[in-house]
Design a protein around this motif. Sequence first.
Motif, PDB file in Angstrom:
ATOM      1  N   GLU A 222       0.820  -1.213   0.000  1.00  0.00           N
ATOM      2  CA  GLU A 222       0.000   0.000   0.000  1.00  0.00           C
ATOM      3  C   GLU A 222       0.859   1.270   0.000  1.00  0.00           C
ATOM      4  OE1 GLU A 222       1.145  -1.172   4.003  1.00  0.00           O
ATOM      5  OE2 GLU A 222       0.098  -2.246   2.398  1.00  0.00           O
ATOM      6  N   ALA A 223       2.179   1.139   0.194  1.00  0.00           N
ATOM      7  CA  ALA A 223       3.067   2.307   0.218  1.00  0.00           C
ATOM      8  C   ALA A 223       4.321   2.031  -0.610  1.00  0.00           C
ATOM      9  CB  ALA A 223       3.448   2.647   1.662  1.00  0.00           C
ATOM     10  N   PRO A 224       4.174   1.794  -1.917  1.00  0.00           N
ATOM     11  CA  PRO A 224       5.325   1.362  -2.718  1.00  0.00           C
ATOM     12  C   PRO A 224       6.352   2.449  -2.980  1.00  0.00           C
ATOM     13  CG  PRO A 224       3.417   1.699  -4.117  1.00  0.00           C
ATOM     14  CD  PRO A 224       2.929   1.845  -2.712  1.00  0.00           C
ATOM     15  N   ARG A 225       6.004   3.699  -2.731  1.00  0.00           N
ATOM     16  CA  ARG A 225       6.932   4.804  -3.015  1.00  0.00           C
ATOM     17  C   ARG A 225       7.514   5.436  -1.752  1.00  0.00           C
ATOM     18  NH1 ARG A 225       6.693   6.681  -8.306  1.00  0.00           N
ATOM     19  NH2 ARG A 225       5.177   5.589  -9.613  1.00  0.00           N
ATOM     20  N   ASP A 226       7.209   4.879  -0.612  1.00  0.00           N
ATOM     21  CA  ASP A 226       7.686   5.443   0.651  1.00  0.00           C
ATOM     22  C   ASP A 226       9.208   5.332   0.735  1.00  0.00           C
ATOM     23  OD1 ASP A 226       8.475   5.313   3.611  1.00  0.00           O
ATOM     24  OD2 ASP A 226       6.385   5.949   3.729  1.00  0.00           O
ATOM     25  N   GLU A 227       9.882   6.434   1.043  1.00  0.00           N
ATOM     26  CA  GLU A 227      11.345   6.463   1.116  1.00  0.00           C
ATOM     27  C   GLU A 227      11.842   6.761   2.525  1.00  0.00           C
ATOM     28  OE1 GLU A 227      12.713   9.216  -1.814  1.00  0.00           O
ATOM     29  OE2 GLU A 227      11.896   8.092  -3.515  1.00  0.00           O
ATOM     30  N   SER A 228      11.000   6.427   3.507  1.00  0.00           N
ATOM     31  CA  SER A 228      11.344   6.779   4.884  1.00  0.00           C
ATOM     32  C   SER A 228      12.364   5.830   5.510  1.00  0.00           C
ATOM     33  CB  SER A 228      10.076   6.815   5.746  1.00  0.00           C
ATOM     34  OG  SER A 228       9.473   5.523   5.793  1.00  0.00           O
ATOM     35  N   GLN A 229      12.596   4.665   4.887  1.00  0.00           N
ATOM     36  CA  GLN A 229      13.538   3.706   5.462  1.00  0.00           C
ATOM     37  C   GLN A 229      14.587   3.314   4.418  1.00  0.00           C
ATOM     38  OE1 GLN A 229      12.045   0.441   7.766  1.00  0.00           O
ATOM     39  NE2 GLN A 229      10.313   1.598   8.564  1.00  0.00           N
ATOM     40  N   PRO A 230      15.614   4.151   4.228  1.00  0.00           N
ATOM     41  CA  PRO A 230      16.672   3.814   3.265  1.00  0.00           C
ATOM     42  C   PRO A 230      17.523   2.647   3.759  1.00  0.00           C
ATOM     43  CG  PRO A 230      17.225   5.813   4.465  1.00  0.00           C
ATOM     44  CD  PRO A 230      15.827   5.463   4.866  1.00  0.00           C
ATOM     45  N   LEU A 231      18.101   1.914   2.802  1.00  0.00           N
ATOM     46  CA  LEU A 231      18.972   0.786   3.104  1.00  0.00           C
ATOM     47  C   LEU A 231      20.284   0.951   2.338  1.00  0.00           C
ATOM     48  CD1 LEU A 231      16.388  -2.131   2.679  1.00  0.00           C
ATOM     49  CD2 LEU A 231      17.322  -1.323   4.848  1.00  0.00           C
ATOM     50  N   THR A 232      21.317   0.329   2.860  1.00  0.00           N
ATOM     51  CA  THR A 232      22.586   0.288   2.126  1.00  0.00           C
ATOM     52  C   THR A 232      22.691  -1.048   1.394  1.00  0.00           C
ATOM     53  OG1 THR A 232      23.800  -0.686   3.964  1.00  0.00           O
ATOM     54  CG2 THR A 232      23.678   1.727   3.875  1.00  0.00           C
ATOM     55  N   LEU A 233      23.571  -1.088   0.396  1.00  0.00           N
ATOM     56  CA  LEU A 233      23.794  -2.335  -0.315  1.00  0.00           C
ATOM     57  C   LEU A 233      24.362  -3.383   0.636  1.00  0.00           C
ATOM     58  CD1 LEU A 233      23.715  -3.847  -2.997  1.00  0.00           C
ATOM     59  CD2 LEU A 233      26.009  -2.945  -3.497  1.00  0.00           C
ATOM     60  N   GLU A 234      25.206  -2.949   1.553  1.00  0.00           N
ATOM     61  CA  GLU A 234      25.783  -3.878   2.519  1.00  0.00           C
ATOM     62  C   GLU A 234      24.698  -4.494   3.413  1.00  0.00           C
ATOM     63  OE1 GLU A 234      26.828  -0.843   1.898  1.00  0.00           O
ATOM     64  OE2 GLU A 234      28.675  -1.356   0.789  1.00  0.00           O
ATOM     65  N   ALA A 235      23.733  -3.667   3.809  1.00  0.00           N
ATOM     66  CA  ALA A 235      22.640  -4.175   4.640  1.00  0.00           C
ATOM     67  C   ALA A 235      21.809  -5.206   3.884  1.00  0.00           C
ATOM     68  CB  ALA A 235      21.754  -3.025   5.104  1.00  0.00           C
ATOM     69  N   LEU A 236      21.606  -4.969   2.589  1.00  0.00           N
ATOM     70  CA  LEU A 236      20.869  -5.929   1.775  1.00  0.00           C
ATOM     71  C   LEU A 236      21.648  -7.234   1.628  1.00  0.00           C
ATOM     72  CD1 LEU A 236      19.378  -3.619  -0.989  1.00  0.00           C
ATOM     73  CD2 LEU A 236      18.110  -4.847   0.766  1.00  0.00           C
ATOM     74  N   HIS A 237      22.968  -7.130   1.461  1.00  0.00           N
ATOM     75  CA  HIS A 237      23.787  -8.341   1.379  1.00  0.00           C
ATOM     76  C   HIS A 237      23.692  -9.147   2.667  1.00  0.00           C
ATOM     77  CE1 HIS A 237      26.601  -6.813  -2.048  1.00  0.00           C
ATOM     78  NE2 HIS A 237      25.420  -7.212  -2.482  1.00  0.00           N
ATOM     79  N   ALA A 238      23.741  -8.463   3.791  1.00  0.00           N
ATOM     80  CA  ALA A 238      23.643  -9.155   5.078  1.00  0.00           C
ATOM     81  C   ALA A 238      22.282  -9.831   5.226  1.00  0.00           C
ATOM     82  CB  ALA A 238      23.874  -8.165   6.219  1.00  0.00           C
ATOM     83  N   ARG A 239      21.232  -9.147   4.749  1.00  0.00           N
ATOM     84  CA  ARG A 239      19.884  -9.706   4.806  1.00  0.00           C
ATOM     85  C   ARG A 239      19.767 -10.947   3.934  1.00  0.00           C
ATOM     86  NH1 ARG A 239      14.947  -5.717   3.350  1.00  0.00           N
ATOM     87  NH2 ARG A 239      15.480  -4.915   5.421  1.00  0.00           N
ATOM     88  N   ALA A 240      20.529 -10.962   2.813  1.00  0.00           N
ATOM     89  CA  ALA A 240      20.403 -12.037   1.835  1.00  0.00           C
ATOM     90  C   ALA A 240      21.297 -13.237   2.131  1.00  0.00           C
ATOM     91  CB  ALA A 240      20.719 -11.504   0.439  1.00  0.00           C
TER      92      ALA A 240
END
Length: 656
Positions: A222-240
């Motif tokens: 319901e909020a596909p354009r919300d930019e209130s929670q930015p992530l880093t590429l490193e954080a995404l790697h850790a998540r993955a």
Amino acid sequence: MSESLHFWKTTNGHSYRELARVREGQGNIARGQQERVLTTLIRSEQRRLDRTLSVLEFGCGFGHHATYISQLSRVRYHGYDISESMTAPLRQEPPASLHPVEERIFCGDDPLAAVEGRKFDLVFTVATLVHNPSERITGMLETLGQLVLPGGMLVLVENPLMPTSVWDASKHPGSWLHAFADLLPDGWDLHHGPGLVDSHDVYVLKRQGGKGRRYFQLLGPEAPRDESQPLTLEALHARATPRLLEWASRASKSLSEPAANLEAQVTELTEQLAVETERFARRQRLQSLSDDLARLRSSRVSFPDAPVGYTPQSSPPGFIHNAALDTRWAFDLPQFGRVMQVFHQEWHGIRAASGYLPGQKLAITAERPMDERELRAAIEVIDRSGCRSVLVHGYSNNAHDLMVLLRRAMGSSVRILSLWHGSTAQFHYTSELDCFTQLVELKRRGVIDALATVKPGMHLLAKDIFPKTVINLPPKMSEAERTARGRALSGAALIPTPNDWRKNFYTNLFACQASPHIKDIYVTASYRLPESLKGTRRVHHVSRPSRTELFELIRRCDIVLNASLSECQPMTGLESLALRIPCVHGSLSLGALDAHPYQRLTQVAGVDSVEVVSSAIEQLVSLRERTPDELVKMMEDYEQALVAEAVSVLEAFVQS
């Protein structure tokens, strides 16, 4: 890549559709989750743009998502696929909402050439990119980006995020698990949403007009354009990373047990063989329906098909699929995308109640017997629609035949549900009692999977009846369709009921005549009144109005009268609620909703008392005159509570 491409280009779409249905019946819930996510995303973009949305599905296949998305209001769906054989069911038997199909479904090796320069507000894929090697993904995302209108959105429902792309051979014919964060083209944002769909993640991509890449948490569809929670590429790697470890464990097991891959392929082929066998058996059963129908009609007791007081049409069609009248004001709820609502064309109140419910619509006739050709065609429409639940409203000879033959043709692959819209007060008509008894018998014989009613307490008659009361929904109205706030009082009242004992027409009429607030009375029923009782109010007779004309008539009035002696959730009350015009009615017994201020305000106990009904008119019209915004807010709150309860009960019934 060539093996995967060959697999999809040669796979029969009809067979693959059946295989998908079998797997879903075995507990695969991902399809329903995908439907909810995509529908919510589309609705979010509609609210943002406030106009019809053009949508393209990249990899549309046999048309699972096409079936429900193309029926959403203010959505123009298009589909593209590289495989003509996979899209055969969609191109050969498109839903009515996809006509003309040649302008909406595209095939070809090059998607840009296939769509001939068209661009779309939203482009989405579901488990499509996994069939392409990692080195192609960035280029494919750029190509998909060229299909998106400026400011539009690209949505991927694809593999769970990986820190690096790997090949996963655990599924036949195998697939890639992509590191989408690393493969994102320059100048794009990626919103990552894990956990919304089983075995998949959701990625929302949009151009950001600058250089580099940006990453955000997807807070929800319901909020596909919300930019209130930015992530880093490193954080995404850790998540993955945990996903990579899971893949490594599977790969290690596969290497140590080479026979497992062969076994997986044998299992896949066995499933396909079972599906093809069932498809052939179903075709054979459909061909033999004429014999089944002859046996049915020679052995049953005949019941009158039309309700008391019904005026027949001339030569109605056997059935109508997704007529505009039945879909225009319906609720769009993805969890009911695979429900087919079946009802009778000629029964106006039940047709309205069914038409406002979510799901697809099949309006059958009750005026004449449907022949074998029409019944077979109706069953084929249900089969092609992808609906796994069929909810039949009311009972007639044709409804009986359709349910019995549908069960014989499709077996347990479809759930057949029945909803009775009457009450025990009507059982003094022998035919009403006999029809209800027939439904109970069909439930006990296993033809019907579940039976419910819209009248409270009917489950006390038989243990086979669903214990909760199914609640009718009001029509889904846009703000532009509702009555404007602050409109001056017109001094008009509407009595939209027929003139029979149950609807208590004369009490409503005399109550309007007794009210000093009412100058004009609109009626749709024929009646006779001696001069001495006619009174001084102007009475306008309106021939049975169309649905649109009825809504316009309600808008012109200050109040609607439906104080009936026996009622099962009057549709005119729900229609006037949606239009923010109050309606006087009798007791409804809707559980917690009975305590709501609006229901207490409009519900009268002495429905056969002219004085009581006239007093209710005075109270409601005076409130509209003094504080119209307060009344509208009360109605809005009641509608919200009613819709929430109605959807909850309907979902429980469909899943019971």
